[in-house]
Design an enzyme around this catalytic site. Structure first.
Site, short mmCIF file in Angstrom:
data_model
loop_
_atom_site.label_atom_id
_atom_site.label_comp_id
_atom_site.label_asym_id
_atom_site.label_seq_id
_atom_site.Cartn_x
_atom_site.Cartn_y
_atom_site.Cartn_z
N ASP A 14 -48.99 -0.14 14.62
CA ASP A 14 -48.23 -0.48 15.83
C ASP A 14 -49.25 -0.56 16.94
OD1 ASP A 14 -45.87 -0.32 14.38
OD2 ASP A 14 -45.55 1.79 14.90
N GLU A 67 -40.09 -6.41 15.74
CA GLU A 67 -40.93 -5.51 16.54
C GLU A 67 -42.23 -6.23 16.89
OE1 GLU A 67 -41.56 -2.02 14.11
OE2 GLU A 67 -39.50 -1.34 14.38
N HIS A 75 -45.56 -4.39 15.68
CA HIS A 75 -45.80 -3.96 14.29
C HIS A 75 -46.46 -5.06 13.45
CE1 HIS A 75 -44.77 -1.82 10.46
NE2 HIS A 75 -44.88 -3.05 10.01
ZN LIG Z 1 -44.66 -0.10 12.85
#
Ligand SMILES: [Zn+2]
Length: 236
Positions: free
Chosen positions: A156, A213, A216
Site C-alpha cells: 500500500d 483501492e 494497493h
Molecule cells: Zn493493500
C-alpha cells in the site's frame, strides 16, 4: 548491498514465514552457512559479495534502498483499526518485490517523486482483525484465503514530492468507498494525474493495481507465495 544486508533478515525470517525453509536454496552460492563450512575445510575465501538471496526470501526494505518514505500506518493508531498493531514500522517483503520497488523508486525520482509506503507484509492474524471490522472483500481480503499482503507480495503506497509531502490522491489511505476506486473519475485533473503517475510507475515494474483501492498494488505471481503469520517485531 541490499542482498548482503538482507542476509540477516533471511536467517531471522526463516522462522516466521512457513515456506521460507523451502525457499532457501541448498546450492553453495545461496547458503551462507555452507560457505562458512567450505571455508574452514579448504581455506577458500568466502565470496560474500556473490551470495544470492532467493527471490522468495522475505527481506526488509529500508528507506535508504531508494528514495523511499516509510509511513507505516499500522505501526500507529492512525488507521481504521484505531490501534497500533505492528510493534515496529518496518516494510518486509519478498525479495522479488523489493527489487521491483527499487526500480520503481528510480522511475519515480526521474519524475520528481518519492514512494511512500503505508503497508507491506501483514501477518495473517492482523488480516483476521481487519476482516472482523470490514467484512467486505472489495476492501479487505478474507483471511480464509489470505491477502497478498500476508504473502509478502503486496504494498500500500502513494507518491510524495521530493520534500516528502504526499500527493493529493483524492481520498485518504484506507478510504473504503467508491471515491478510492480507479474507475471513479469525478475527481480533479490533478488527482487523476497523480493516480495515473503512480499506476504507470508500478505497472512498469510488474505490479498489478486493484480497482477498489488506489493505494494497493500486488506483484505479478505473488498469489503463489505462502501465507505468513509472524508479528512484525523490532530488532533487539
Ligand atoms: Zn493493500
Amino acid at each position: 548491498m541490499l542482498m548482503v544486508k538482507g542476509i540477516n533478515y533471511i536467517l531471522y525470517l526463516c522462522f516466521i514465514i512457513s515456506s521460507c525453509a523451502n525457499n532457501v536454496s541448498d546450492r553453495p552460492s545461496e547458503n551462507p552457512l555452507f560457505i562458512e563450512e567450505h571455508h574452514q575445510e579448504e581455506d577458500i575465501k568466502p565470496m560474500v559479495d556473490t551470495i544470492e538471496i532467493s527471490d522468495t526470501a522475505i527481506i526488509e526494505l529500508k528507506e535508504e534502498d531508494g528514495s523511499f518514505l516509510l509511513n507505516m500506518k499500522y505501526a500507529t493508531e492512525d488507521n481504521f483499526l484505531k490501534e497500533k498493531v505492528y510493534d515496529c514500522a518496518k516494510c518486509l517483503l519478498r525479495k522479488k518485490a523489493v527489487d521491483a520497488l527499487i526500480k520503481a523508486s528510480a522511475l519515480a525520482e526521474q519524475k520528481g517523486y518519492r514512494i511512500m509506503f503505508f503497508d507491506c507484509y501483514r501477518p495473517l492474524y492482523i488480516q483476521e482483525k481487519m476482516w472482523e471490522i470490514v467484512n467486505d472483500p472489495r476492501y479487505v481480503a478474507n483471511p480464509a484465503k489470505g491477502s497478498i499482503h500476508n504473502r509478502g507480495g503486496a504494498v500500500d503506497l502513494t507518491l510524495a514530492d521530493m520534500e516528502g509531502n504526499a500527493l493529493d490522491m483524492g481520498t485518504k489511505f484506507d478510504h473504503f468507498g467508491k471515491e478510492a476506486h480507479h474507475d471513479y473519475l469525478e475527481l480533479s485533473e490533478e488527482v487523476l494525474k497523480n493516480r495515473e503517475e503512480l499506476k504507470n510507475i508500478m505497472t512498469a515494474v510488474g505490479f498489478i493495481p486493484l480497482n477498489s483501492e488506489w493505494w494497493h498494488y500486488s506483484l505479478e505471481g505473488a498469489r503463489n507465495y505462502s501465507l505468513g503469520n509472524t508479528p512484525i517485531v523490532c530488532d533487539e
